[in-house]
Enzyme design. Structure first.
Site, PDB file in Angstrom:
ATOM      1  N   ARG A  15      -1.873  61.201  74.140  1.00  0.00           N
ATOM      2  CA  ARG A  15      -2.466  61.617  72.871  1.00  0.00           C
ATOM      3  C   ARG A  15      -3.917  62.076  73.062  1.00  0.00           C
ATOM      4  O   ARG A  15      -4.551  61.797  74.073  1.00  0.00           O
ATOM      5  CB  ARG A  15      -2.429  60.458  71.867  1.00  0.00           C
ATOM      6  CG  ARG A  15      -1.058  60.118  71.349  1.00  0.00           C
ATOM      7  CD  ARG A  15      -1.055  58.845  70.523  1.00  0.00           C
ATOM      8  NE  ARG A  15      -1.255  57.649  71.341  1.00  0.00           N
ATOM      9  CZ  ARG A  15      -1.287  56.416  70.862  1.00  0.00           C
ATOM     10  NH1 ARG A  15      -1.165  56.214  69.562  1.00  0.00           N
ATOM     11  NH2 ARG A  15      -1.446  55.388  71.669  1.00  0.00           N
ATOM     12  N   LYS A  75      -7.152  55.293  72.331  1.00  0.00           N
ATOM     13  CA  LYS A  75      -6.967  53.930  72.825  1.00  0.00           C
ATOM     14  C   LYS A  75      -8.303  53.271  73.137  1.00  0.00           C
ATOM     15  O   LYS A  75      -9.346  53.918  73.253  1.00  0.00           O
ATOM     16  CB  LYS A  75      -6.085  53.934  74.071  1.00  0.00           C
ATOM     17  CG  LYS A  75      -4.636  54.307  73.784  1.00  0.00           C
ATOM     18  CD  LYS A  75      -3.993  53.404  72.758  1.00  0.00           C
ATOM     19  CE  LYS A  75      -3.821  51.982  73.241  1.00  0.00           C
ATOM     20  NZ  LYS A  75      -3.198  51.113  72.199  1.00  0.00           N
ATOM     21  N   TYR A  94      -8.943  52.925  68.340  1.00  0.00           N
ATOM     22  CA  TYR A  94      -8.238  51.645  68.300  1.00  0.00           C
ATOM     23  C   TYR A  94      -8.887  50.707  69.318  1.00  0.00           C
ATOM     24  O   TYR A  94      -9.170  51.107  70.455  1.00  0.00           O
ATOM     25  CB  TYR A  94      -6.758  51.817  68.661  1.00  0.00           C
ATOM     26  CG  TYR A  94      -5.933  52.493  67.602  1.00  0.00           C
ATOM     27  CD1 TYR A  94      -5.710  51.887  66.363  1.00  0.00           C
ATOM     28  CD2 TYR A  94      -5.342  53.732  67.842  1.00  0.00           C
ATOM     29  CE1 TYR A  94      -4.944  52.512  65.389  1.00  0.00           C
ATOM     30  CE2 TYR A  94      -4.574  54.363  66.875  1.00  0.00           C
ATOM     31  CZ  TYR A  94      -4.378  53.743  65.650  1.00  0.00           C
ATOM     32  OH  TYR A  94      -3.623  54.370  64.681  1.00  0.00           O
ATOM     33  N   HIS A  96      -8.308  46.640  69.064  1.00  0.00           N
ATOM     34  CA  HIS A  96      -7.460  45.451  69.225  1.00  0.00           C
ATOM     35  C   HIS A  96      -8.179  44.377  70.049  1.00  0.00           C
ATOM     36  O   HIS A  96      -7.652  43.852  71.029  1.00  0.00           O
ATOM     37  CB  HIS A  96      -6.124  45.825  69.887  1.00  0.00           C
ATOM     38  CG  HIS A  96      -5.314  46.822  69.116  1.00  0.00           C
ATOM     39  ND1 HIS A  96      -4.702  46.498  67.924  1.00  0.00           N
ATOM     40  CD2 HIS A  96      -5.031  48.125  69.358  1.00  0.00           C
ATOM     41  CE1 HIS A  96      -4.054  47.568  67.470  1.00  0.00           C
ATOM     42  NE2 HIS A  96      -4.252  48.567  68.314  1.00  0.00           N
ATOM     43  N   GLU A 118      -7.911  49.994  63.481  1.00  0.00           N
ATOM     44  CA  GLU A 118      -6.881  49.085  62.981  1.00  0.00           C
ATOM     45  C   GLU A 118      -7.374  48.062  61.973  1.00  0.00           C
ATOM     46  O   GLU A 118      -6.559  47.368  61.350  1.00  0.00           O
ATOM     47  CB  GLU A 118      -6.188  48.364  64.148  1.00  0.00           C
ATOM     48  CG  GLU A 118      -7.011  47.288  64.831  1.00  0.00           C
ATOM     49  CD  GLU A 118      -7.925  47.808  65.917  1.00  0.00           C
ATOM     50  OE1 GLU A 118      -8.578  46.985  66.579  1.00  0.00           O
ATOM     51  OE2 GLU A 118      -8.003  49.044  66.112  1.00  0.00           O
ATOM     52  N   ASP A 270      -0.154  44.979  71.520  1.00  0.00           N
ATOM     53  CA  ASP A 270      -1.580  45.321  71.492  1.00  0.00           C
ATOM     54  C   ASP A 270      -2.428  44.154  71.002  1.00  0.00           C
ATOM     55  O   ASP A 270      -3.616  44.066  71.327  1.00  0.00           O
ATOM     56  CB  ASP A 270      -1.827  46.525  70.570  1.00  0.00           C
ATOM     57  CG  ASP A 270      -1.726  47.847  71.311  1.00  0.00           C
ATOM     58  OD1 ASP A 270      -1.943  47.857  72.534  1.00  0.00           O
ATOM     59  OD2 ASP A 270      -1.424  48.863  70.673  1.00  0.00           O
TER      60      ASP A 270
END
Length: 371
Positions: A15, A75, A94, A96, A118, A270
């Site tokens: 991505r 990511k 993101y 996490h 998130e 994740d």
């Protein structure tokens, strides 16, 4: 503002944070967008498409990071990317963090401002930037589970829809949120026998109404989970505690009660995973077997369908990227308390209570930083 879009370097991550369409919106608002050469190729967006809308291409990744004020990624930053972060950087991606103590420490040491997709909320209590990838991951979970059930993949050899004269496979989805509903929808579409477990009666009622009884809805208890463990061919873990580590719902001891060759797909990986035996895997080696049960625990599932995922993600992130670029992070977050919920780390301090709680750290009120 100078906005950097680096090429993702996580294993089999294809991505990219912004489509050319998204870049065009920012350029037309007067911002300079620097895209690393080749960043969009994995999603089907060549460098020429970015140049055509006014992006600057940069082949030297160090130059991109050094000159950018706002860095937009997909990511969580890998170790070499964390090393490039510095005070004055705003990172939007993101993260996490509740499952990544080393990464959390690295971001704290960097002095950067780190905003996580998130944990941003919306007025309805949803997670608008997690939702698009949750939809993709939920749908992919069934594809991955069905493939993993094949005998050549170590599975039991069950075909989820069955055939005339042979019963369909049994699928249990733990969690009836965005991931869970999308997984259930896909499994129903294949013709599987599908059950969703959840602790929200309101959510179960909504699912029952939406799917007109084609979906079994069961209130999640220890007994219900134990029954699912015994009977299911495929179990999909779709639980989420926003910003925090996922609870462990199936223990290693319970694997002995599962059918040989049955499959666990952990979409919560994740956030540390919701099965005791879960460990993050990659698209290169997506599965492993523990006590006869196949585990699929790929931490970036949507990366495998990069074009769809990139388009869906950019659609969701663009209003927030635009706000950061137009206003700067302090004003953008001060004007939107739901956006403020995305701030996880700033200038060596944790600003999200769930992240702080995961590692016994102190958390400061993010609102105190935006006044």
């Amino acid at each position: 503002m100078k906005i950097g879009v680096p090429k993702e370097i996580k294993n089999h991550e294809y991505r990219v944070a912004l489509t050319p369409t998204g870049v065009r919106e920012l350029v037309e608002r007067g911002h300079r967008v620097v895209v690393q050469a080749g960043a969009g190729e994995g999603s089907g967006f060549p460098d020429s498409a970015y140049e055509a809308v006014g992006a600057t291409l940069e082949s030297d990744v160090d130059v991109l990071w050094d000159t950018a004020e706002l860095i937009v990624k997909v990511k969580e930053p890998q170790s070499e990317e964390v090393a490039r972060l510095k005070p004055g950087h705003t990172l939007f991606t993101y993260l996490h963090l509740a499952a990544e103590e080393k990464l959390t420490k690295g971001l704290l040491d960097s002095g950067a401002t780190c905003i996580a997709y998130e944990t941003i909320t919306d007025p309805q209590g949803g997670l608008p930037l997690l939702a698009p990838m949750s939809r993709v991951a939920g749908r992919m979970a069934v594809q991955a589970g069905a493939h993993s059930l094949e005998k050549a993949q170590g599975g039991s050899g069950v075909l989820l829809p069955g055939v005339p004269g042979v019963a369909p496979g049994k699928v249990t989805v733990i969690g009836g949120g965005v991931v869970g509903e999308n997984a259930a929808r896909m499994a129903l579409g294949l013709g599987a026998d599908v059950t969703v477990l959840d602790k929200s009666l309101t959510r179960l009622e909504a699912l029952d109404h939406r799917y007109q009884g084609r979906l079994h809805t069961v209130y999640s208890t220890a007994d219900a989970l134990e029954e699912a463990i015994r009977e299911s061919d495929l179990i999909i873990g779709a639980v989420l505690v926003p910003g925090a580590a996922a609870p462990k719902l199936i223990t290693r001891k319970q694997l002995a009660d599962m059918k040989p060759g049955s499959v666990l797909v952990d979409v919560a990986i994740d956030q540390g995973g919701c099965f005791e035996t879960s460990k993050a895997t990659t698209h290169a080696e997506p599965t492993y077997v523990v006590d006869g049960v196949v585990h699929y625990c790929v931490a970036n599932m949507p990366g495998a369908v990069a074009r769809t995922s990139t388009q869906a993600l950019t659609n969701a992130t663009m209003p927030f990227v635009t706000a950061l670029a137009d206003k700067g992070w302090q004003r953008a977050l001060a004007e939107d308390r739901h956006f403020l919920a995305g701030l996880n780390v700033h200038d060596g301090q944790v600003t999200h209570p769930a992240v702080a709680g995961a590692f016994g750290l102190e958390s400061i009120d993010p609102a105190s930083l935006t006044g």
